[in-house]
Design a protein around this motif. Structure first.
Motif, PDB file in Angstrom:
ATOM      1  N   LEU A  87       0.815  -1.208   0.000  1.00 46.04           N
ATOM      2  CA  LEU A  87       0.000   0.000   0.000  1.00 46.04           C
ATOM      3  C   LEU A  87       0.852   1.262   0.000  1.00 46.04           C
ATOM      4  CD1 LEU A  87      -2.789  -1.026   2.568  1.00 46.04           C
ATOM      5  CD2 LEU A  87      -2.846  -1.153   0.052  1.00 46.04           C
ATOM      6  N   ARG A  93       4.209  -3.218  -4.592  1.00 48.08           N
ATOM      7  CA  ARG A  93       2.943  -3.285  -5.318  1.00 48.08           C
ATOM      8  C   ARG A  93       3.169  -3.817  -6.739  1.00 48.08           C
ATOM      9  NH1 ARG A  93       1.311   1.014  -3.693  1.00 48.08           N
ATOM     10  NH2 ARG A  93       2.139   2.443  -5.237  1.00 48.08           N
ATOM     11  N   GLU A 119      -8.049  -2.975   3.800  1.00 51.70           N
ATOM     12  CA  GLU A 119      -7.600  -2.226   2.621  1.00 51.70           C
ATOM     13  C   GLU A 119      -6.652  -3.082   1.778  1.00 51.70           C
ATOM     14  OE1 GLU A 119      -7.417   0.586  -0.282  1.00 51.70           O
ATOM     15  OE2 GLU A 119      -8.859   0.362   1.350  1.00 51.70           O
ATOM     16  N   HIS A 120      -5.768  -3.852   2.431  1.00 50.39           N
ATOM     17  CA  HIS A 120      -4.927  -4.796   1.683  1.00 50.39           C
ATOM     18  C   HIS A 120      -5.814  -5.747   0.882  1.00 50.39           C
ATOM     19  CE1 HIS A 120      -1.677  -3.831   4.632  1.00 50.39           C
ATOM     20  NE2 HIS A 120      -0.889  -4.105   3.606  1.00 50.39           N
ATOM     21  N   ARG A 123      -7.558  -4.041  -2.126  1.00 52.06           N
ATOM     22  CA  ARG A 123      -6.627  -3.746  -3.225  1.00 52.06           C
ATOM     23  C   ARG A 123      -6.208  -5.031  -3.939  1.00 52.06           C
ATOM     24  NH1 ARG A 123      -4.098   1.323  -2.605  1.00 52.06           N
ATOM     25  NH2 ARG A 123      -3.008   0.927  -4.548  1.00 52.06           N
ATOM     26  N   GLN A 126      -8.941  -6.013  -6.208  1.00 51.02           N
ATOM     27  CA  GLN A 126      -8.942  -5.157  -7.401  1.00 51.02           C
ATOM     28  C   GLN A 126      -7.866  -5.583  -8.399  1.00 51.02           C
ATOM     29  OE1 GLN A 126      -8.436  -1.275  -5.676  1.00 51.02           O
ATOM     30  NE2 GLN A 126     -10.597  -1.107  -5.073  1.00 51.02           N
TER      31      GLN A 126
END
Length: 176
Positions: A87, A93, A119-120, A123, A126
């Motif tokens: 992040l 990433r 949040e990890h 993402r 996604q």
């Protein structure tokens, strides 16, 4: 080692209540390096018994893209050392995105270790990651607590009061 696969076969025959498809063998990338052909033969034999095979800690050793093509594995696991900082760190990433991309091209689902926050997990979803594990989903727990935890998670998801939750992995193999 062939005796390992023989042992597993014997164990499974003596424990018919154990479903082989619910067992995943995790093979460290560095272990597969030692003798790729031998590792491939043993893993294929384990798969023929119905077990799943995961290539663990992919990217931490002397990764060879050949593994994605030649080793009989069912899932690729991205090491937590890349996931934890993805992040904030563009390099981590990029590694995570690249491993997911490569695994998809070779039709291997991906599990990311080290999803420390929701949040990890978001993402990673996604990016196309199939499964996550880490403290953001649940802390380690005794086996006796897992079913209650899963029921609670699913009940919250069904109620619509999910807040910061993702959908859990389900038996059909769907993740997140």
């Amino acid at each position: 080692d062939r005796s390992f696969a023989d042992y597993l076969e014997s164990y499974l025959h003596s424990h018919p209540d154990v479903a082989p498809g619910q067992i995943t063998l995790e093979v460290l990338e560095s272990t597969a390096l030692e003798d790729t052909q031998r590792a491939s033969n043993v893993l294929a034999r384990c798969q023929s018994l119905g077990l799943q095979v995961a290539l663990d800690d992919f990217g931490t050793g002397f990764s060879s893209l050949t593994y994605l093509r030649t080793l009989p594995v069912d899932i690729i696991k991205i090491d937590q050392s890349f996931v934890r900082n993805m992040l904030e760190d563009a390099g981590d990433r990029a590694i995570v995105e690249s491993v997911i991309f490569l695994a998809q091209r070779f039709a291997h689902p991906v599990l990311a270790e080290g999803a420390e926050t929701m949040e990890h997990a978001r993402r990673l979803r996604q990016m196309g990651c199939n499964f996550v594990q880490g403290y953001g989903i649940a802390r380690p727990m005794p086996a006796s607590k897992v079913l209650d935890w899963a029921r609670s998670w699913q009940a919250r998801a069904r109620s619509g009061k999910t807040g910061d939750m993702l959908n859990p992995a389900v038996a059909s193999g769907e993740g997140l």
